[in-house]
Scaffold this active site. Structure first.
Site, mmCIF file in Angstrom:
data_model
loop_
_atom_site.group_PDB
_atom_site.id
_atom_site.type_symbol
_atom_site.label_atom_id
_atom_site.label_comp_id
_atom_site.label_asym_id
_atom_site.label_seq_id
_atom_site.Cartn_x
_atom_site.Cartn_y
_atom_site.Cartn_z
ATOM 1 N N VAL A 1 0.799 -1.219 0.000
ATOM 2 C CA VAL A 1 0.000 0.000 0.000
ATOM 3 C C VAL A 1 0.835 1.273 0.000
ATOM 4 C CG1 VAL A 1 -1.959 -1.114 1.140
ATOM 5 C CG2 VAL A 1 -0.180 -0.039 2.531
ATOM 6 N N CYS A 2 2.169 1.150 0.041
ATOM 7 C CA CYS A 2 3.009 2.349 0.096
ATOM 8 C C CYS A 2 3.921 2.499 -1.121
ATOM 9 C CB CYS A 2 3.846 2.345 1.378
ATOM 10 S SG CYS A 2 2.938 2.906 2.839
ATOM 11 N N ILE A 3 4.844 1.571 -1.325
ATOM 12 C CA ILE A 3 5.917 1.787 -2.297
ATOM 13 C C ILE A 3 5.401 2.018 -3.720
ATOM 14 C CG2 ILE A 3 7.953 0.745 -3.370
ATOM 15 C CD1 ILE A 3 8.629 -0.445 -0.661
ATOM 16 N N VAL B 1 2.597 5.620 -3.115
ATOM 17 C CA VAL B 1 2.951 6.947 -2.609
ATOM 18 C C VAL B 1 3.726 7.785 -3.624
ATOM 19 C CG1 VAL B 1 4.191 8.176 -0.787
ATOM 20 C CG2 VAL B 1 2.803 6.164 -0.229
#
Length: 449
Positions: A247-249, A252
């Site tokens: 859910v980040c790399i 974002v």
């Protein structure tokens, strides 16, 4: 609920550790989540650690400090869907006291905390941010699946709406974690987190392109990387794979790119990294197709068992998983089932729902393809009665290659295969084939993702 010290909004992988850290520090803690199933799941476990759990309502419980740990999925003008964060801000605002502290832990595009979050809190509370209450951003830092470094030992960056907000938030966080790193503003803290994730994606995309280059000229990318890692300065090792997930790399950097684009700033390197990651599933499927063809196993109308669909080993998270994107691509040509002890059920973008099949129940598939190497699964792969192709590091390596006589699919596997294709399994005649193993069969732990 009177005399509550801390309310944590959002009991996911970042909210739960903070709730437990606050409880361990002797604070009275309430955890709030909008998912009834999550509340039921965590209720007994967290209550044993002195954290009361409740379902989210229109207003959050009053407390001295509120931590906002809700998801910010992709979408929206700045690359992020801020609706969950806006709802949480309004709920907190309705119970916000004068002198209270609000810390946003959710990952945000730059300007989110001082902008829509501050406005939502002010509108709901009638109070002025930075004057009547303290507001700060302390973005989460967590490495799911890595048990070697507890969340409380990871340094936390914090920046406030005002210098006093920064100081109050830092004093609060010092009770929960070993080290706090104050920065000048909320926006600075937002840039820290977005850059950290962008740095990772750029390097992952770069090493995946290096692997493609090495593959094109018969050079071992592992040898290149191992030798490069001997340089004692200016080099940070990354390992190739099937693409960045979670859910980040992979998400974002899109926040940063969209935010910059709206302001007329070009981010060519970031955009290139996002583009490389977007095409990785197609490249993986192409390599998989070539490996299968070399062994006489057709991909089209084949029956494939995917092993591992979470975005990294040993975690129960399949959101934005590169393995899932590969699986979805495979389903356009083949009948696909999967095994993953961490993801018992998988909902695909087209609405189809697949369920993990046991490894003991894979008779009738043509080939098993390892996309994510879970520690507990790796020792079992070699004993499967079908050819196994490991492509988790981006290279197509046969782990086992000898397949016995064709066996009709078992009942549960047949059901999974039928669900995968939305109809009956292929009726093509069974084939016998014998495939020899190749030089690289050892399962290795995945790095860098």
């Amino acid at each position: 609920m009177n005399n509550v010290d801390v309310v944590v909004i959002g009991l996911g992988v970042t909210g739960v550790p903070m709730a437990l850290a606050a409880a361990d520090a002797g604070m009275a803690v309430v955890g709030v989540d909008a998912d009834p199933a999550r509340v039921r799941e965590l209720g007994a476990r967290l209550s044993a650690r002195r954290v009361r759990v409740r379902l989210a309502g229109a207003a959050a419980p009053a407390a001295r400090a509120h931590l906002l740990c809700v998801p910010t999925p992709p979408g929206g003008d700045d690359g992020a869907d801020l609706a969950p964060l806006a709802r949480a801000a309004r709920a907190v605002g309705r119970g916000l006291r004068r002198g209270g502290l609000v810390v946003v832990q959710s990952t945000c595009p730059p300007g989110t905390v001082e902008g829509p979050v501050a406005r939502g809190l002010a509108d709901a509370s009638g109070l002025t941010p930075g004057v009547d209450f303290h507001l700060a951003h302390a973005p989460d830092r967590i490495d799911p699946g890595n048990q070697s470094v507890p969340a409380t030992r990871i340094p936390r960056v914090v920046g406030g709406l005002t210098p006093r907000c920064t100081r109050v938030a830092a004093e609060f966080l010092c009770q929960l974690v070993e080290r706090v790193v104050p920065v000048s503003t909320c926006r600075t803290a937002e840039f820290v987190k977005t850059f950290e994730n962008t740095f990772r994606l750029v390097n992952i995309s770069l090493v995946n392109e290096l692997a493609d280059l090495c593959r094109s000229c018969d050079v071992e990318v592992a040898e290149v990387l191992d030798a490069a890692a001997t340089k004692p300065f200016g080099f940070l090792p990354h390992r190739p794979g099937i693409g960045a997930g979670g859910v980040c790399i992979p998400v974002v950097p899109g926040f940063l790119s969209a935010w910059a684009r709206r302001r007329g700033v070009r981010t060519e390197v970031v955009d290139a990294a996002l583009a490389v990651n977007a095409v990785m599933p197609g490249r993986v499927v192409a390599r998989l197709r070539g490996a299968l063809n070399s062994r006489g196993i057709p991909l089209r109308n084949g029956r494939i068992l995917v092993i591992g669909v979470s975005y990294k080993p040993d975690v129960a998270e399949a959101r934005q998983s590169a393995a899932v994107r590969v699986l979805v691509s495979l389903r356009t040509e083949a009948t696909v089932c999967y095994h993953d002890p961490f993801v018992p059920e998988l909902r695909l973008p087209d609405g189809a729902v697949l369920r993990s099949v046991p490894l003991s129940d894979v008779a009738g598939v043509d080939v098993a393809v390892v996309l994510t190497r879970h520690t507990q699964v790796a020792p079992l792969v070699r004993s499967l009665p079908v050819p196994v192709l490991d492509i988790a590091d981006g290279e197509a390596n046969w782990v086992t290659g000898t397949c016995g006589p064709h066996v009709p699919p078992s009942r549960s596997c047949r059901r999974s295969l039928r669900r995968s294709r939305g109809g009956r399994p292929s009726s093509r005649p069974p084939q016998r084939r014998r495939v020899t193993s190749t030089r690289r069969g050892t399962l290795r732990g995945e790095e860098g993702h």
